[in-house]
Motif scaffolding. Structure first.
Motif, PDB file in Angstrom:
ATOM      1  N   LEU A  49      35.393  41.207  24.345  1.00  0.00           N
ATOM      2  CA  LEU A  49      34.537  40.390  25.198  1.00  0.00           C
ATOM      3  C   LEU A  49      35.168  39.019  25.418  1.00  0.00           C
ATOM      4  O   LEU A  49      35.625  38.376  24.471  1.00  0.00           O
ATOM      5  CB  LEU A  49      33.165  40.214  24.544  1.00  0.00           C
ATOM      6  N   GLU A  50      35.194  38.576  26.653  1.00  0.00           N
ATOM      7  CA  GLU A  50      35.659  37.225  26.946  1.00  0.00           C
ATOM      8  C   GLU A  50      34.539  36.211  26.777  1.00  0.00           C
ATOM      9  O   GLU A  50      34.787  35.018  26.598  1.00  0.00           O
ATOM     10  CB  GLU A  50      36.221  37.165  28.369  1.00  0.00           C
ATOM     11  N   ARG A  51      33.307  36.711  26.859  1.00  0.00           N
ATOM     12  CA  ARG A  51      32.136  35.854  26.698  1.00  0.00           C
ATOM     13  C   ARG A  51      31.303  36.408  25.550  1.00  0.00           C
ATOM     14  O   ARG A  51      30.520  37.326  25.734  1.00  0.00           O
ATOM     15  CB  ARG A  51      31.315  35.828  27.984  1.00  0.00           C
ATOM     16  N   PRO A  52      31.497  35.914  24.343  1.00  0.00           N
ATOM     17  CA  PRO A  52      30.834  36.479  23.167  1.00  0.00           C
ATOM     18  C   PRO A  52      29.315  36.474  23.301  1.00  0.00           C
ATOM     19  O   PRO A  52      28.729  35.546  23.849  1.00  0.00           O
ATOM     20  CB  PRO A  52      31.293  35.567  22.027  1.00  0.00           C
ATOM     21  N   VAL A  53      28.685  37.520  22.777  1.00  0.00           N
ATOM     22  CA  VAL A  53      27.230  37.570  22.754  1.00  0.00           C
ATOM     23  C   VAL A  53      26.750  36.841  21.502  1.00  0.00           C
ATOM     24  O   VAL A  53      27.497  36.662  20.537  1.00  0.00           O
ATOM     25  CB  VAL A  53      26.733  39.022  22.765  1.00  0.00           C
ATOM     26  N   THR A  54      25.508  36.431  21.506  1.00  0.00           N
ATOM     27  CA  THR A  54      24.983  35.611  20.409  1.00  0.00           C
ATOM     28  C   THR A  54      23.767  36.217  19.740  1.00  0.00           C
ATOM     29  O   THR A  54      23.289  35.671  18.748  1.00  0.00           O
ATOM     30  CB  THR A  54      24.630  34.204  20.922  1.00  0.00           C
ATOM     31  N   THR A  55      23.231  37.325  20.269  1.00  0.00           N
ATOM     32  CA  THR A  55      22.043  37.933  19.666  1.00  0.00           C
ATOM     33  C   THR A  55      22.271  39.423  19.453  1.00  0.00           C
ATOM     34  O   THR A  55      23.111  40.052  20.105  1.00  0.00           O
ATOM     35  CB  THR A  55      20.801  37.741  20.547  1.00  0.00           C
ATOM     36  N   ALA A  56      21.488  39.985  18.526  1.00  0.00           N
ATOM     37  CA  ALA A  56      21.589  41.410  18.235  1.00  0.00           C
ATOM     38  C   ALA A  56      21.211  42.248  19.456  1.00  0.00           C
ATOM     39  O   ALA A  56      21.819  43.287  19.718  1.00  0.00           O
ATOM     40  CB  ALA A  56      20.692  41.759  17.051  1.00  0.00           C
ATOM     41  N   ASP A  57      20.198  41.809  20.211  1.00  0.00           N
ATOM     42  CA  ASP A  57      19.793  42.561  21.396  1.00  0.00           C
ATOM     43  C   ASP A  57      20.908  42.600  22.430  1.00  0.00           C
ATOM     44  O   ASP A  57      21.166  43.630  23.056  1.00  0.00           O
ATOM     45  CB  ASP A  57      18.532  41.950  22.005  1.00  0.00           C
TER      46      ASP A  57
END
Length: 696
Positions: free
Chosen positions: A457-465
């Protein structure tokens, strides 16, 4: 269960059961009616393994090599080729020290090495220095040698064919032939104990595992209390051919009366140890006795296409993989966390690299320097042969191809695609957001089995959902849309992996569907995550209708899509009321073939009947391969436990113990129908148990 490999997770080791996964796609269509979008194939991201070799400067001039940490022992000549042949030699890989343990020139055999409680390396072996060399004299003695004190000790007190000593801590165990008497020597007290009759004893962690003297079963002896017990009781037509033991886990080759063999293991540290098959029974043209087990991995040798390959298995995930071609005599075994082999006379650490994990822990392929490619915008190309390989673009993307993916050398290309290019492709789908990564790959030949595609991912996710709703999509030029290809995020939420067989342009999208009638609903999260994975869908009105009942056909399809069981096939007429033209026929046939569902008398399935809660739990227990055994108390807390049908009782106990299904208000309501929200919730918990979705 798949015929080619029995897959299992760590839960299976603990006695919870096994489930299988196939790697082929299936069409995403209406799950519970009222489909608003029709997207193509789903594939499950399987684990892929490779290896890299690190050669040591330590040379070996002989065979029967055994290791324990930095200590190594072998039978042959000295490391420099000096001394008589067939003698026992010790070496320390850290210091480079080598010692000729024996130099008498008489026959020696089966050396082993261990470290006692004082940290001293002890060599043990069998020796014929006191016996005639004629064929009529079959007697051998057991000797030990302390590499620190330089003291050599003869351990046996009787004249016999003593054989194959092994050491663990202060203890040395061996057997005699042909009586199969087992002996245990305590180096601290210098006492010798007769253990009774048994074959091929292996000692580790205070336990001795051995084969029965009269049967092909396995037994355990606990040194602490001097007790024997049977740990594997096979039918009369089957027996253990050979086994290895590492103190907790046993790996054995099991044979039947038709000469079929399979590899099986058991974890003695589990609360209820049970044998778990790693391979299906086969009748090999060539057999090998070499095998090893350590650090959650098992290794053995197999013949394939006229060549000998080292095969491995991850004992926590069940993945069976190839570790390259090798001569059987080169396999030494596991030395700590690394596999050790002999290559051109040198010790080599063969490090097993897990390049992809489809159960929630994927990582980019690790590629040997000679095959790695540079990152950047330029296309990367590599030739992949029948043995498999990898192609990567730095840490941004990678493809891994297993053994047999291609029939011949095939050129594979991996190429990055920009955001500008993606904006011109695909119809806009509400709720889908590009995750900033897109890659195209091509192959000049057809894939015989799926490859594992990993994109960072180039744009990291921040939540489990967000991590649970991230997926890999393939661009379909003919339909000008993005087809869901599956995908599982890693535990760090930095990359997504999927199992793919069709070359093309792939991109990562976060799909965040929403349904107005799910706002504030107890199953809102479960429904939205499953919808993001194209397991459930909304109605044509845009609502989800959580209270609507689920039919037997709808729930069967739901299970198949959640499992990624297989690609769609035409119905084969298993049930009279599910013709090939029925909308759910492919999924019902797949679930029936897997043994997940059963019909009614007269060959009926009743696809349009509402599924009851107990039917749902039985189907789910079968799909998850939960261990179904009477516990006597799993249903004790439910007031309506007496209403559970006898045929469903074990399955319901299994799903309750697993936590997948929970009762409401102290009641199970086994005969009640299941709603769309309830069905989504139990499928979500199953995926969470498998590590495919993440909790907050």
């Amino acid at each position: 269960m798949r015929s080619r490999v029995v897959r299992f997770r760590e839960a299976a080791i603990a006695g919870m059961g096994m489930w299988s996964k196939a790697l082929k796609g299936l069409v995403i269509a209406s799950m519970l009616g009222g489909l608003t979008l029709s997207y193509g194939q789903e594939a499950y991201a399987d684990s892929v393994y490779t290896y890299k070799d690190e050669a040591a400067s330590f040379k070996i001039n002989g065979s029967q090599v055994r290791m324990s940490g930095e200590h190594v022992v072998w039978r042959g000549r000295g490391a420099d080729g000096s001394g008589p042949a067939g003698q026992i030699h010790y070496g320390n890989m850290r210091s480079g020290l080598t010692v000729a343990v024996t130099s008498h020139g008489n026959p020696t055999d089966t050396p082993s090495i261990g470290v006692n409680t004082r940290g001293e390396a002890i060599v043990v072996w069998v020796d014929r220095r006191d016996f005639a060399n004629g064929t009529g004299d079959m007697n051998w003695d057991i000797y030990s040698y302390n590499t620190i004190t330089k003291i050599e000790t003869k351990l046996n007190t009787t004249v016999a064919l003593h054989r194959a000593p092994l050491i663990d801590g202060s203890y040395i165990v061996w057997q005699t032939n042909p009586r199969y008497d087992m002996h245990l020597y305590n180096m601290e007290s210098r006492t010798l104990t007769e253990l009774g009759r048994g074959r091929d004893p292996v000692i580790s962690n205070g336990l001795i595992v051995y084969k029965g003297a009269e049967d092909g079963d396995l037994y355990e002896y606990k040194i602490a209390d001097g007790t024997h017990r049977k740990i594997l009781d096979l039918p009369y037509s089957q027996f253990v051919d050979r086994f290895v033991f590492n103190g907790e886990q046993i790996l054995w080759k099991q044979r039947d009366q038709n000469r079929n063999i399979k590899y099986t293991f058991m974890d003695l540290s589990a609360s209820n140890p049970q044998p778990v098959d790693l391979t299906a029974p086969v009748k090999p043209e060539v057999e090998y006795s070499h095998m090893s087990i350590s650090s959650g991995k098992a290794v053995w040798m197999e013949e394939s296409g006229g060549a000998t390959f080292m095969k491995g298995a991850d004992l926590s995930s069940g993945d069976v993989f190839s570790l390259g071609a090798a001569r059987p005599q080169d396999l030494i075994g596991f030395n700590g966390n690394e596999l050790t082999i002999i290559k051109d006379g040198s010790l080599v650490n063969r490090i097993i690299v897990e390049t992809e994990v489809g159960t929630g822990q994927p990582s980019l392929p690790a590629v040997p320097p000679s095959k790695n490619t540079d990152s950047g915008q330029q296309p990367q190309s590599i030739v992949i042969g029948p043995d498999g390989g990898q192609i990567t673009a730095g840490e941004a993307a990678g493809l891994s191809f297993g053994l047999g993916t291609f029939k011949a050398d095939t050129s594979v290309t991996l190429e990055n695609h920009s955001e500008a290019e993606l904006r011109t492709k695909g119809k806009q789908v509400k709720g889908m957001v590009w995750a900033g990564a897109a890659w195209k790959w091509t192959a000049e030949a057809e894939l015989m089995k799926p490859a594992t595609f990993t994109i960072a991912l180039e744009r990291p996710v921040t939540t489990a959902d967000q991590a649970s709703q991230m997926g890999m999509y393939r661009y379909d030029e003919q339909g000008d849309n993005w087809v869901y290809a599956g995908g599982t995020a890693d535990s760090a939420w930095r990359m997504v992996s999927a199992s793919v067989k069709q070359p093309g342009l792939y991109a990562l999208f976060a799909y965040e569907p929403s349904f107005p009638d799910m706002n504030g609903h107890w199953a809102k999260r479960e429904v939205e995550v499953l919808a993001a994975r194209w397991i459930v869908n909304g109605m044509a009105t845009g609502s989800f209708e959580p209270k609507q009942s689920v039919t037997r056909a709808q729930f069967a399809k739901m299970l198949v899509q959640a499992a990624g069981l297989a690609e769609e096939t035409a119905g084969t007429g298993t049930f009279k009321d599910v013709p090939s033209g029925h909308w759910a026929a492919p999924w019902i046939e797949q679930a029936a073939a897997a043994g997940w569902i059963r019909g009614y008398e007269g060959g009926l399935f009743k696809p349009n009947a509402e599924v009851t809660r107990e039917q749902m739990m039985v189907m789910l227990a079968n799909a998850a391969e939960l261990k179904q055994e009477a516990s006597g108390n799993a249903l004790a807390g439910y007031a309506d436990a007496g209403q559970v049908s006898p045929w469903a009782r074990l399955s319901i106990e299994a799903v309750i113990k697993s936590g997948i299904v929970q009762g409401g208000g102290g009641r199970l309501h086994p005969g009640a129908t299941s709603t769309r929200a309830e069905a989504a919730a139990v499928i979500y918990r199953w995926l969470a148990m498998k590590g495919e979705v993440f909790s907050g």
